[in-house]
Design a protein around this motif. Structure first.
Motif, PDB file in Angstrom:
ATOM      1  N   MET A 420     -54.339  52.974 -18.045  1.00 19.88           N
ATOM      2  CA  MET A 420     -54.842  54.339 -18.228  1.00 19.88           C
ATOM      3  C   MET A 420     -53.871  55.203 -19.039  1.00 19.88           C
ATOM      4  O   MET A 420     -54.259  55.844 -19.996  1.00 19.88           O
ATOM      5  N   CYS A 421     -52.593  55.211 -18.656  1.00 24.17           N
ATOM      6  CA  CYS A 421     -51.629  56.028 -19.413  1.00 24.17           C
ATOM      7  C   CYS A 421     -51.526  55.535 -20.861  1.00 24.17           C
ATOM      8  O   CYS A 421     -51.435  56.335 -21.789  1.00 24.17           O
ATOM      9  N   CYS A 424     -54.031  57.114 -22.980  1.00 21.46           N
ATOM     10  CA  CYS A 424     -54.284  58.543 -22.704  1.00 21.46           C
ATOM     11  C   CYS A 424     -53.662  59.423 -23.795  1.00 21.46           C
ATOM     12  O   CYS A 424     -52.500  59.247 -24.170  1.00 21.46           O
ATOM     13  N   CYS A 426     -52.657  62.368 -23.500  1.00 20.75           N
ATOM     14  CA  CYS A 426     -51.572  63.222 -22.965  1.00 20.75           C
ATOM     15  C   CYS A 426     -50.265  62.443 -22.799  1.00 20.75           C
ATOM     16  O   CYS A 426     -49.238  63.036 -22.437  1.00 20.75           O
ATOM     17  N   GLU A 427     -50.307  61.141 -23.012  1.00 18.99           N
ATOM     18  CA  GLU A 427     -49.133  60.301 -22.716  1.00 18.99           C
ATOM     19  C   GLU A 427     -47.829  60.800 -23.336  1.00 18.99           C
ATOM     20  O   GLU A 427     -46.786  60.819 -22.669  1.00 18.99           O
ATOM     21  N   CYS A 430     -46.545  63.549 -21.172  1.00 18.46           N
ATOM     22  CA  CYS A 430     -46.599  63.327 -19.726  1.00 18.46           C
ATOM     23  C   CYS A 430     -45.298  62.648 -19.292  1.00 18.46           C
ATOM     24  O   CYS A 430     -44.340  62.568 -20.054  1.00 18.46           O
ATOM     25  N   LYS A 448     -54.527  56.509 -11.134  1.00 18.72           N
ATOM     26  CA  LYS A 448     -54.506  57.732 -11.929  1.00 18.72           C
ATOM     27  C   LYS A 448     -55.779  58.578 -11.738  1.00 18.72           C
ATOM     28  O   LYS A 448     -55.730  59.791 -11.782  1.00 18.72           O
ATOM     29  N   PHE A 453     -50.881  64.307  -9.822  1.00 14.55           N
ATOM     30  CA  PHE A 453     -49.936  64.403 -10.948  1.00 14.55           C
ATOM     31  C   PHE A 453     -50.700  64.283 -12.272  1.00 14.55           C
ATOM     32  O   PHE A 453     -50.522  65.086 -13.201  1.00 14.55           O
ATOM     33  N   CYS A 454     -51.576  63.282 -12.344  1.00 18.49           N
ATOM     34  CA  CYS A 454     -52.343  63.028 -13.563  1.00 18.49           C
ATOM     35  C   CYS A 454     -53.327  64.182 -13.824  1.00 18.49           C
ATOM     36  O   CYS A 454     -53.425  64.691 -14.940  1.00 18.49           O
ATOM     37  N   MET A 457     -51.523  67.210 -15.223  1.00 20.35           N
ATOM     38  CA  MET A 457     -51.115  67.111 -16.627  1.00 20.35           C
ATOM     39  C   MET A 457     -52.317  67.257 -17.559  1.00 20.35           C
ATOM     40  O   MET A 457     -52.256  67.990 -18.553  1.00 20.35           O
ATOM     41  N   LYS A 458     -53.413  66.588 -17.213  1.00 18.84           N
ATOM     42  CA  LYS A 458     -54.607  66.722 -18.069  1.00 18.84           C
ATOM     43  C   LYS A 458     -55.130  68.154 -18.025  1.00 18.84           C
ATOM     44  O   LYS A 458     -55.545  68.708 -19.048  1.00 18.84           O
TER      45      LYS A 458
HETATM   46  S1  SF4 Z   1     -52.186  62.376 -17.913  1.00 19.84           S
HETATM   47 FE1  SF4 Z   1     -50.271  61.259 -17.662  1.00 19.84          FE
HETATM   48  S2  SF4 Z   1     -50.501  60.153 -15.715  1.00 19.84           S
HETATM   49 FE2  SF4 Z   1     -52.557  60.750 -16.396  1.00 19.84          FE
HETATM   50  S3  SF4 Z   1     -53.314  58.972 -17.540  1.00 19.84           S
HETATM   51 FE3  SF4 Z   1     -52.391  60.419 -19.003  1.00 19.84          FE
HETATM   52  S4  SF4 Z   1     -50.287  59.677 -19.257  1.00 19.84           S
HETATM   53 FE4  SF4 Z   1     -51.096  58.749 -17.365  1.00 19.84          FE
END
Ligand code: SF4
Ligand code: SF4
Length: 484
Positions: A420-421, A424, A426-427, A430, A448, A453-454, A457-458
């Motif tokens: 998933m990360c 993503c 946002c990686e 993040c 996730k 936490f995820c 961040m999103k």
């Molecule tokens: S927001 Fe952060 S924790 Fe969530 S999937 Fe993306 S990189 Fe991973």
């Protein structure tokens, strides 16, 4: 240095090549793109389709922006991949330095009884809960084994000022030994300021020690969050702040807030209190879901979605203050924006990848236990010693920093390879938080889709992208990003 095949060797003239990027749909119309170096752009869904089909107009403004930010290259772009690789190396440059932040938990005793606290002890028993000189000496040995030239020593508790004799001992010992080591060392005491004295401040001035204090908001909110005998925590904070600024200078004292359930309706009032007391910014911090915080009223009615509502409302209030001419920064945003606008990692331990646990920060507990992070020792107080890496009395530097618990947590949670990360958008801004995910989901990677936490961040990313549609906010955010 890696050399890449020039695009002109295999790309037909007039075509362009997509460089690696990820995307996240913001809504039906807009898509957020990001690449490994952290460059980010918002485009329309239609433009994304045109881009990946190879049909983007080469004379258009979007094409130039995508090219300048390394989302594509043309046959004649000889250095595009080298530049992208250079930015990626810059993003990870901090890894080379290894551990900077060393936390010394000099006592668990405290004069407060905060509802969300999981570590303090209301006890007169110094022997059981204070760090001894012998333990401190061994921790100092380990500190100087760090290869990092810039070391930060932070004293924590409990209330660390209850064991100020040991702080004095550690500062003098490190200063003396540093005549030989010649490191750049900064000292910080994390304190409520309730017990600050003239003697303490004189020592802090002599050794250029900074104070990181706790302020949760206006008097009623702060005192409700932070009970102490006499219900005078806020009054003591204000008096201590004034005294400390007089002696150490206005910039030597910072403040940190914790958002409890009682804070969620009070965002603008909390900001006003920071302004009234002369602070130029605030770090809107969520409550860590460990131990007592989960069981008490601090956390009731408090999920990530509700925190994000609080965050957006308070951030909007701060933006409006800036619009009216008051310069005030939301520091949590500034850290993430710094990563969004540049390939430089500001080194905030909770948002690092690989995780900052152990490799950016290390905790020496009062009894000699060594932990990968402050949250790791909170977990220990809940009965889970997974991230206890060893003891200063029993283990050497190599054993502690190559402890299997640390290495596997770092590897398993590395976002560029984590499910998933890795896909993503946002990686790049993040971080990996193996301790949080272990605590909530039982493994360092976590799930996730269910991770607060995820979601946070999103959610914050969406708030920032939406806010930046306003050119004033886009310029303000760039200024904040440069400030940290
Ligand atoms: S927001 Fe952060 S924790 Fe969530 S999937 Fe993306 S990189 Fe991973
Ligand atoms: S001041 Fe800090 S250590 Fe003391 S009870 Fe409150 S949160 Fe815990």
């Amino acid at each position: 240095m890696t050399r890449f095949l020039p695009a002109e060797d295999y790309l037909p003239s007039g075509r362009y090549e997509l460089l690696p990027f990820r995307f996240e749909r913001l809504d039906d119309e807009r898509v957020l793109l990001s690449n490994m170096a952290g460059e980010a752009l918002t485009v329309s869904s239609a433009d994304l389709t045109t881009l990946v089909n190879g049909d983007l107009d080469r004379s258009g403004a979007l094409f130039s922006r995508l090219r300048a930010n390394h989302f594509l290259r043309q046959p004649e772009d000889r250095a595009a991949l080298e530049l992208l690789a250079l930015k990626l190396r810059t993003r990870y440059a901090r890894l080379r330095d290894f551990t900077s932040l060393h936390l010394f938990v000099v006592t668990l005793r405290c004069d407060h009884a905060c509802r969300y606290c999981q570590v303090s002890r209301q006890s007169a028993d110094r022997a059981s809960f204070d760090m001894s000189r012998e333990t401190a000496d061994r921790a100092i040995d380990l500190l100087f084994r760090s290869p990092n030239q810039a070391l930060k020593v932070e004293f924590q508790g409990g209330e660390p000022l209850l064991n100020f004799d040991l702080i004095r001992y550690v500062v003098l010992s490190i200063t003396e030994r540093n005549r030989q080591h010649k490191r750049d060392i900064q000292f910080v005491i994390t304190t409520t300021l309730s017990l600050i004295s003239d003697d303490t401040l004189a020592f802090c001035r002599e050794h250029r020690i900074f104070l990181s204090a706790s302020l949760d908001g206006p008097e009623d909110l702060h005192n409700a969050n932070r009970p102490r005998p006499g219900a005078d925590s806020h009054a003591r904070f204000v008096a201590g702040l004034e005294k400390a600024r007089d002696v150490l200078g206005p910039e030597a004292v910072s403040a940190l807030m914790t958002t409890t359930a009682a804070s969620l309706q009070r965002g603008p009032g909390i900001v006003d209190e920071y302004l009234r007391l002369g602070f130029h910014g605030i770090f809107l911090r969520h409550l860590s879901p460990y131990g007592f915080a989960l069981k008490t009223q601090s956390y009731q009615g408090y999920d990530t979605a509700r925190w994000l509502e609080f965050y957006e409302e308070t951030l909007t209030y701060i933006i409006d203050l800036n619009r009216s001419g008051v310069r005030f920064t939301e520091q949590h945003a500034a850290i993430i924006l710094r990563k969004m606008f540049s390939c430089h990692d500001p080194g905030y331990v909770d948002l690092m990848n690989p995780s900052g646990a152990g490799i950016a920060a290390i905790v020496f507990n009062y009894d000699g236990g060594v932990f990968a992070s402050d949250e790791s020792r909170m977990l220990m107080e809940m009965g889970d010693d997974t991230f206890r890496l060893g003891s200063v009395h029993e283990h050497g530097y190599d054993e502690i920093f190559s402890a299997p618990a640390l290495l596997s947590a770092l590897e398993d949670s590395f976002t560029l390879s984590a499910p998933m990360c890795a896909d993503c958008a946002c990686e790049p801004w993040c971080g990996a938080d193996p301790v949080y995910h272990h605590a909530r989901h039982g493994d360092p990677l976590g799930r996730k889709a269910e991770s607060g936490f995820c979601q946070r961040m999103k959610g914050m990313t969406r708030i920032f992208v939406k806010a930046m549609e306003d050119p004033f906010v886009a310029a303000l955010f760039r200024r904040w990003a440069l400030s940290c």
